[in-house]
Design a protein around this motif. Sequence first.
Motif, PDB file in Angstrom:
ATOM      1  N   SER B 203       0.827  -1.208   0.000  1.00 29.38           N
ATOM      2  CA  SER B 203       0.000   0.000   0.000  1.00 29.38           C
ATOM      3  C   SER B 203       0.861   1.258   0.000  1.00 29.38           C
ATOM      4  O   SER B 203       1.951   1.275   0.559  1.00 29.38           O
ATOM      5  N   GLY B 204       0.304   2.297  -0.613  1.00 26.67           N
ATOM      6  CA  GLY B 204       0.959   3.592  -0.591  1.00 26.67           C
ATOM      7  C   GLY B 204       0.068   4.614   0.093  1.00 26.67           C
ATOM      8  O   GLY B 204      -1.155   4.517   0.050  1.00 26.67           O
ATOM      9  N   GLY B 205       0.689   5.605   0.695  1.00 27.92           N
ATOM     10  CA  GLY B 205      -0.060   6.661   1.373  1.00 27.92           C
ATOM     11  C   GLY B 205       0.234   8.013   0.766  1.00 27.92           C
ATOM     12  O   GLY B 205       0.760   8.115  -0.355  1.00 27.92           O
ATOM     13  N   ARG B 206      -0.056   9.055   1.515  1.00 28.67           N
ATOM     14  CA  ARG B 206       0.152  10.408   1.020  1.00 28.67           C
ATOM     15  C   ARG B 206       1.621  10.648   0.674  1.00 28.67           C
ATOM     16  O   ARG B 206       1.947  11.417  -0.213  1.00 28.67           O
ATOM     17  N   GLY B 207       2.509   9.929   1.391  1.00 24.71           N
ATOM     18  CA  GLY B 207       3.937  10.074   1.161  1.00 24.71           C
ATOM     19  C   GLY B 207       4.369   9.717  -0.249  1.00 24.71           C
ATOM     20  O   GLY B 207       5.463  10.090  -0.687  1.00 24.71           O
ATOM     21  N   VAL B 208       3.532   8.987  -0.971  1.00 26.37           N
ATOM     22  CA  VAL B 208       3.877   8.625  -2.354  1.00 26.37           C
ATOM     23  C   VAL B 208       3.852   9.873  -3.242  1.00 26.37           C
ATOM     24  O   VAL B 208       4.567   9.954  -4.244  1.00 26.37           O
ATOM     25  N   GLY B 209       3.010  10.833  -2.884  1.00 27.89           N
ATOM     26  CA  GLY B 209       3.128  12.159  -3.479  1.00 27.89           C
ATOM     27  C   GLY B 209       2.317  12.466  -4.719  1.00 27.89           C
ATOM     28  O   GLY B 209       1.958  13.610  -4.941  1.00 27.89           O
ATOM     29  N   SER B 210       2.044  11.471  -5.554  1.00 25.74           N
ATOM     30  CA  SER B 210       1.270  11.752  -6.765  1.00 25.74           C
ATOM     31  C   SER B 210       0.775  10.442  -7.372  1.00 25.74           C
ATOM     32  O   SER B 210       1.263   9.364  -7.038  1.00 25.74           O
ATOM     33  N   ALA B 211      -0.189  10.590  -8.303  1.00 23.02           N
ATOM     34  CA  ALA B 211      -0.707   9.412  -9.005  1.00 23.02           C
ATOM     35  C   ALA B 211       0.418   8.765  -9.822  1.00 23.02           C
ATOM     36  O   ALA B 211       0.540   7.546  -9.876  1.00 23.02           O
ATOM     37  N   ASP B 212       1.266   9.598 -10.445  1.00 17.09           N
ATOM     38  CA  ASP B 212       2.362   9.063 -11.262  1.00 17.09           C
ATOM     39  C   ASP B 212       3.335   8.238 -10.420  1.00 17.09           C
ATOM     40  O   ASP B 212       3.796   7.182 -10.828  1.00 17.09           O
ATOM     41  N   ASN B 213       3.632   8.772  -9.244  1.00 19.48           N
ATOM     42  CA  ASN B 213       4.588   8.069  -8.376  1.00 19.48           C
ATOM     43  C   ASN B 213       4.079   6.702  -7.926  1.00 19.48           C
ATOM     44  O   ASN B 213       4.862   5.856  -7.503  1.00 19.48           O
ATOM     45  N   PHE B 214       2.758   6.515  -7.990  1.00 19.36           N
ATOM     46  CA  PHE B 214       2.210   5.219  -7.562  1.00 19.36           C
ATOM     47  C   PHE B 214       2.735   4.066  -8.427  1.00 19.36           C
ATOM     48  O   PHE B 214       2.633   2.907  -8.046  1.00 19.36           O
ATOM     49  N   LYS B 215       3.307   4.427  -9.592  1.00 19.63           N
ATOM     50  CA  LYS B 215       3.881   3.389 -10.457  1.00 19.63           C
ATOM     51  C   LYS B 215       4.927   2.569  -9.703  1.00 19.63           C
ATOM     52  O   LYS B 215       5.044   1.367  -9.885  1.00 19.63           O
ATOM     53  N   LEU B 216       5.682   3.249  -8.821  1.00 15.46           N
ATOM     54  CA  LEU B 216       6.671   2.553  -7.985  1.00 15.46           C
ATOM     55  C   LEU B 216       6.016   1.423  -7.192  1.00 15.46           C
ATOM     56  O   LEU B 216       6.561   0.323  -7.076  1.00 15.46           O
ATOM     57  N   ILE B 217       4.850   1.738  -6.608  1.00 16.17           N
ATOM     58  CA  ILE B 217       4.116   0.762  -5.790  1.00 16.17           C
ATOM     59  C   ILE B 217       3.605  -0.374  -6.681  1.00 16.17           C
ATOM     60  O   ILE B 217       3.757  -1.555  -6.341  1.00 16.17           O
ATOM     61  N   TYR B 218       3.036  -0.001  -7.845  1.00 15.55           N
ATOM     62  CA  TYR B 218       2.516  -1.033  -8.754  1.00 15.55           C
ATOM     63  C   TYR B 218       3.635  -1.977  -9.203  1.00 15.55           C
ATOM     64  O   TYR B 218       3.450  -3.184  -9.263  1.00 15.55           O
TER      65      TYR B 218
END
Lengths: 250, 315
Positions: B203-218
């Motif tokens: 899971s990612g939270g606010r610390g991920v910073g943006s929708a684009d950055n969620f790619k790291l999590i995916y």
Amino acid sequence: MQKILVGLKRVVDYNVRIRVKEDGSGVVTDGVKMSINPFDEIALEEALRIRERGDASEVIVVSIGEEDCQQQLRTGLAMGADRAILVQTDQPVDPLAAARTLLKLIEKEQPELVILGKQAIDDDCNQTGQMLAALWDRPQATFASQLELNGQQAKVTREVDAGLEVIEVDLPAVVTTDLRLNEPRYVKLPDIMKAKKKPLETLELSALIDDAAPYCAIGEHAAPPQRSRGVMVNNASELVDALRDKGLVN
Amino acid sequence: MNKVLIVAEHDGTTLNPSTPKCVTCAADIPNSEITIAVFADAPDDCAQQAAKLEGVAEVAAVARPENANQLAATLAPQLAALAADYDYLLAPSSTFGKDVLPRAAALLGVGQLSDIMEVIDARSFRRPIYAGNAIVTCSVAEGSKVVATVRVASYRAAPAGSNAAPINPVSLDVALPDHTRFVELRAGGGDRPDLQTARCVISGGRGVGSADNFKLIYDLAEKLGAGVGASRAAVDAGYVANDMQVGQTGKIIAPELYMAFGISGAIQHLTGIKDAGTIVAVNKDPEAPIFEIADIGLVGDLFEIIPELDQSLSG
């Protein structure tokens, strides 16, 4: 549409940290801030928006419980509801009894739409809307994140585990709200003054339904088991080692 | 003998893992005899999967074109009719079970227990209230049917073994309403494992910073075959869709491994993960409340740590 009926439950405010009483008889509610159940506030906001669009003429708020529920009904009136009904009782009311009570009010008021919160944040039951729809023999659209009225029908987007489900229901119907349906408005001071003049009718629960005996006996309350603090690692490779030791990653 | 009827949750072809978890709960009821009811337009596939589950005595297959979509208004009257001969009626406490079961209970003229997490004896159960901040014991009176949703995060799935319970076609003479119509289902997560049944969830939270950055999590999730979740803060910030939300107002999950990146650990999030096997927290704030409950904590910048994790996992 003529009328929308909205349920408002008085619950411990969502910001209060819940503590179980030492004797296990319940949770501490003395001196604790009480509020409208947040999902019910969303229900009222939705009803008000429908009326403000001209799609309904009257919004009635209902609460079932002790006399103090008047405070939450007054808040509902200050938000913009036209009138309020308190069904008064000192006894605990479970979802089935609440649904039977609301059905009696529906028979009297004949609303085209009933909007309730999907669950109350005290007992977390998530039952009353569904039970009411069954007893009323009308459609239910639970966990709504979008509500579109279209004449004698409503199109409702529901938040389900698999994503978003869209259903269409004939009116009258029961809709229960999820968090994303809207963001409730703040109450302004002049509205609180105005709300004092709006009608608030009080009925006795025993005058509406015969037997409100709860379905289950509530026994001991306990604090949930706590997880304890674990270990700290210093970097990513130590983390991967720790996970490999537990057999959690390859 | 206590006759238990479980409503199967399925998508028309596959039994949802919530159903075998209900079987495990039902097996805890003393002297239980378990029947699984499959309502579908073509129930065969799901009925066969249900018949294999250990502990199941019978599968009742209710074939009807109206059951193609699992609408509460259509299912509840059939369920109430079928449940008349049973002592217990159980459904998973998923959005499916929460929608249909109270409607069936009211048609049966009885109340319901929600989210049972433990069977104490034939009439007594434990369930969470106040978002899991208190656990309460509830007892249903002797002679009354027990209708309950089962908190799936509290139970392991009954294994699909060599069992071959008989599958009995049931036809119910029940008039169904046409006031509720299915329009469409817009599915969320695509090919990723379902959050509620995945062995591992990242899971990612606010610390991920943006929708684009969620790619790291995916990308990390793909590497681990994990489901992807998010905190309410990340959902509210618009980084991801709400069906990924983990917590009291989202999904309550119990994976073997839960990894939280950039999630501070609000109570409402912790409520959704406290049944996880191992909780890993990565956050740059050493004071983040999530470290209070994490089994393994790492203080640092997730944008540096995720690529390093990726490398270590490949090594």
